[in-house]
Design an enzyme around this catalytic site. Structure first.
Site, PDB file in Angstrom:
ATOM      1  N   GLY A 164       8.626  88.185  99.909  1.00 49.03           N
ATOM      2  CA  GLY A 164       7.833  87.157  99.223  1.00 49.03           C
ATOM      3  C   GLY A 164       8.156  87.019  97.753  1.00 49.03           C
ATOM      4  O   GLY A 164       8.939  87.770  97.180  1.00 49.03           O
ATOM      5  N   ARG A 199       7.882  87.943  91.791  1.00 50.01           N
ATOM      6  CA  ARG A 199       7.722  87.614  90.368  1.00 50.01           C
ATOM      7  C   ARG A 199       8.014  86.141  90.103  1.00 50.01           C
ATOM      8  O   ARG A 199       8.464  85.770  89.029  1.00 50.01           O
ATOM      9  CB  ARG A 199       8.606  88.505  89.505  1.00 50.01           C
ATOM     10  CG  ARG A 199      10.092  88.438  89.759  1.00 50.01           C
ATOM     11  CD  ARG A 199      10.837  89.200  88.667  1.00 50.01           C
ATOM     12  NE  ARG A 199      12.253  89.300  88.953  1.00 50.01           N
ATOM     13  CZ  ARG A 199      13.159  89.738  88.079  1.00 50.01           C
ATOM     14  NH1 ARG A 199      12.771  90.106  86.883  1.00 50.01           N
ATOM     15  NH2 ARG A 199      14.427  89.818  88.403  1.00 50.01           N
ATOM     16  N   ASP A 223       5.747  94.712  88.654  1.00 48.67           N
ATOM     17  CA  ASP A 223       4.754  94.075  87.787  1.00 48.67           C
ATOM     18  C   ASP A 223       4.858  92.554  87.765  1.00 48.67           C
ATOM     19  O   ASP A 223       4.052  91.874  87.135  1.00 48.67           O
ATOM     20  CB  ASP A 223       4.856  94.620  86.359  1.00 48.67           C
ATOM     21  CG  ASP A 223       6.254  94.445  85.752  1.00 48.67           C
ATOM     22  OD1 ASP A 223       7.021  93.603  86.255  1.00 48.67           O
ATOM     23  OD2 ASP A 223       6.568  95.160  84.782  1.00 48.67           O
ATOM     24  N   GLY A 224       5.874  91.997  88.433  1.00 46.72           N
ATOM     25  CA  GLY A 224       6.009  90.543  88.487  1.00 46.72           C
ATOM     26  C   GLY A 224       6.500  89.908  87.200  1.00 46.72           C
ATOM     27  O   GLY A 224       6.497  88.685  87.074  1.00 46.72           O
ATOM     28  N   ARG A 278      12.082  77.584  86.550  1.00 43.57           N
ATOM     29  CA  ARG A 278      13.129  77.172  87.486  1.00 43.57           C
ATOM     30  C   ARG A 278      12.698  75.892  88.200  1.00 43.57           C
ATOM     31  O   ARG A 278      11.507  75.664  88.430  1.00 43.57           O
ATOM     32  CB  ARG A 278      13.386  78.274  88.521  1.00 43.57           C
ATOM     33  CG  ARG A 278      13.691  79.625  87.895  1.00 43.57           C
ATOM     34  CD  ARG A 278      14.387  80.559  88.846  1.00 43.57           C
ATOM     35  NE  ARG A 278      13.602  80.969  90.002  1.00 43.57           N
ATOM     36  CZ  ARG A 278      14.021  81.875  90.877  1.00 43.57           C
ATOM     37  NH1 ARG A 278      15.199  82.442  90.737  1.00 43.57           N
ATOM     38  NH2 ARG A 278      13.263  82.217  91.908  1.00 43.57           N
ATOM     39  N   ARG A 321      13.821  79.811 101.666  1.00 42.31           N
ATOM     40  CA  ARG A 321      14.968  80.673 101.952  1.00 42.31           C
ATOM     41  C   ARG A 321      14.990  81.008 103.445  1.00 42.31           C
ATOM     42  O   ARG A 321      14.017  80.797 104.154  1.00 42.31           O
ATOM     43  CB  ARG A 321      14.843  82.002 101.189  1.00 42.31           C
ATOM     44  CG  ARG A 321      14.602  81.837  99.706  1.00 42.31           C
ATOM     45  CD  ARG A 321      13.261  82.485  99.297  1.00 42.31           C
ATOM     46  NE  ARG A 321      12.959  82.206  97.904  1.00 42.31           N
ATOM     47  CZ  ARG A 321      13.590  82.772  96.894  1.00 42.31           C
ATOM     48  NH1 ARG A 321      14.509  83.682  97.132  1.00 42.31           N
ATOM     49  NH2 ARG A 321      13.300  82.456  95.659  1.00 42.31           N
ATOM     50  N   ASP A 358      16.834  86.892 101.938  1.00 40.04           N
ATOM     51  CA  ASP A 358      15.760  86.299 101.137  1.00 40.04           C
ATOM     52  C   ASP A 358      16.302  85.615  99.886  1.00 40.04           C
ATOM     53  O   ASP A 358      15.538  84.989  99.145  1.00 40.04           O
ATOM     54  CB  ASP A 358      14.717  87.353 100.755  1.00 40.04           C
ATOM     55  CG  ASP A 358      15.305  88.501  99.948  1.00 40.04           C
ATOM     56  OD1 ASP A 358      16.215  89.152 100.468  1.00 40.04           O
ATOM     57  OD2 ASP A 358      14.852  88.740  98.815  1.00 40.04           O
TER      58      ASP A 358
END
Length: 520
Positions: free
Chosen positions: A100, A103, A134-135, A192, A199, A269
């Site tokens: 998943g 981040r 921690d993302g 982005r 994906r 992924d």
């Protein structure tokens, strides 16, 4: 700041019913709602103006406080529900289960000039899929992603894009080499942009859980919005969908091979369903031409994702996608035929791509030998791929004995070109000259054609590293210079001639300038 927001992902696909931002296994849902983490003292470093226009904004919009706040996580646009996608994947060939967006947080979908774009923050805090991380992201990796996304686009390589780069004002702890020596670095966020961030792993997760209902829902959604010409939902169109994904994947990797780009982490992924280069981590461009090179320290031992193996890894990943789509198709021979087509088509497409790099138009069987001999010669001694092919355009077929002189700047150790190595090169240049006599165009026309496919400027790791080191001190001149130069990678741009050079000795083994870790 006014965006034409038209969300479909959150409105048409099943959501995780749990609203808390806690790490967990998610079932029967394509995403989880999550808001970005507020940042301490955000500062906008750079905005890609062309991308800004693509989503319907102006340069003036980018200078507003709202723009800064939205694209650094401090403000959520009205009528939007940020989310993180749920997906799984194979990592270095091993099934990793649920992964998943650990981040990345998707803000919304925007439609402008009949094109749909998803806006996503990378490094905006933890999500239910962050696992033990921690993302967050650091300036180092964010500069690399920001520059490379746009550089790839202007090279003509299918890719996700970048809109903005910002500092967060927070400090982030990272262990660059995974050697037990973590240190604090400047936090950063990249915005982005892509038509979709779906994906292979988005489909794998549901197949792995035998949740065929949600799998079908997601595939139908994907076809509706990204392959609309397939129209009706049917097994035949599911097969065609897989064929089209296979073809897009082939074309993307072919472009990687053409410009000497190595992704470094071709896990399932990290494979876009739209055939876009996605997730810029420990990537790199070939310095010395070497089929066995990988930029990823994690892959140093087995070199699974080495340059020469990228086409095979594309096929391996497509096999995994075929397994995920099988419950909807239930026809092994048909899926196998698509995979076989990938293998056959790649071989032919690769041959034609190499012909274009050599300035050849006619298709002659002996070209395979000419190309094979060239690739072997390029590995006899360290030879810069970008400089070699760019300068090969200066070769004169009437003067084959001067071939080495035309490409001399590509050799790291010119003194190595002697004895057997020199003989092999002289033999090859003579064969190349003979082959060029079978073409009808002049040397100048050939050079012009070659310059359209052989870039002069690529984002070498040492160049990124120089931009990173200066940016860390608050100096963004190199960042700005590289960004502008890389928008015209096929042009001569004499003002940037200093960047058309082999990797300097200091960069050969320097962290960040040679190999990189997945935390890069």
């Amino acid at each position: 700041m006014k965006l034409n927001i038209k969300d479909t992902f959150t409105k048409e696909l099943p959501a995780d019913p749990i609203m808390e931002n806690t790490r967990r296994q998610v079932s029967k849902a394509c995403f989880s709602y999550v808001n970005p983490k507020k940042t301490a003292k955000p500062e906008l470093l750079h905005v890609a103006l062309e991308m800004l226009e693509n989503i319907g904004l102006t340069e003036a919009d980018s200078k507003t406080e709202q723009f800064l706040n939205v694209f650094t996580g401090n403000e959520v646009l009205s009528n939007t529900t940020p989310y993180a996608m749920c997906y799984a994947g194979h990592q270095f060939g091993n099934w990793a289960g649920q992964l998943g967006d650990g981040r990345a947080i998707n803000l919304c979908e925007v439609v402008h000039n009949n094109k749909r774009w998803v806006l996503q923050l990378k490094g905006a805090g933890e999500t239910p899929y962050s696992r033990t991380a921690d993302g967050l992201a650091v300036l180092r990796s964010s500069i690399r992603e920001y520059l490379c996304s746009e550089a790839m686009f202007y090279l003509g390589v299918p890719t996700t894009r970048a809109l903005a780069l910002a500092l967060t004002g927070d400090q982030v702890l990272r262990d660059v080499l995974y050697n037990g020596n973590p240190a604090y670095e400047k936090g950063a966020i990249v915005t982005r942009v892509s038509p979709s961030f779906l994906r292979f792993g988005n489909y794998q997760i549901f197949a792995s859980k035998q949740d065929h209902h949600t799998l079908k829902t997601l595939v139908d959604f994907t076809i509706k919005h990204h392959f609309p010409y397939l129209e009706d939902v049917s097994k035949a169109n599911y097969v065609q969908f897989f064929k089209d994904v296979s073809q897009k994947t082939l074309e993307m990797i072919l472009h990687w091979q053409r410009v000497g780009f190595v992704h470094g982490v071709m896990n399932t992924d990290n494979m876009s369903i739209l055939g876009l280069t996605i997730d810029y981590g420990p990537y790199g461009w070939l310095e010395g031409f070497d089929f066995g090179w990988t930029p990823n320290t994690t892959d140093r031992q087995y070199k699974r994702y080495r340059y020469g193996n990228q086409p095979n890894m594309g096929l391996w990943n497509l096999v995994q996608l075929a397994n995920a789509l099988y419950p909807l198709i239930e026809d092994v021979p048909v899926l196998e035929a698509v995979l076989e087509d990938y293998k056959n088509n790649f071989d032919q497409a690769s041959l034609n791509m190499m012909r274009s790099k050599l300035g050849l138009e006619r298709k002659i069987d002996l070209d395979k030998v000419l190309i094979k001999d060239l690739e072997e010669n390029l590995q006899l001694t360290e030879t810069d791929m970008t400089i070699f092919f760019r300068n090969l355009g200066d070769f004169k077929k009437e003067q084959p004995l001067k071939g080495i002189e035309a490409v001399r700047d590509a050799f790291y150790f010119l003194e190595d070109i002697r004895g057997d190595i020199k003989e092999k090169w002289m033999f090859w240049f003579k064969a190349y000259a003979d082959r060029l006599t079978l073409e009808s165009f002049s040397d100048k026309a050939r050079k012009d054609k070659m310059n359209l496919v052989n870039p002069k400027y690529v984002l070498r790791n040492y160049m990124s590293q120089l931009a990173i080191e200066d940016a860390d001190k608050g100096d963004y001149k190199v960042l700005n210079e590289l960004f502008e130069m890389l928008k015209k990678p096929y042009d001569e741009q004499p003002e940037y001639q200093k960047w058309f050079a082999k990797r300097p000795d200091w960069a050969r083994d320097k962290v960040g300038a040679s190999m990189l870790s997945c935390s890069s």
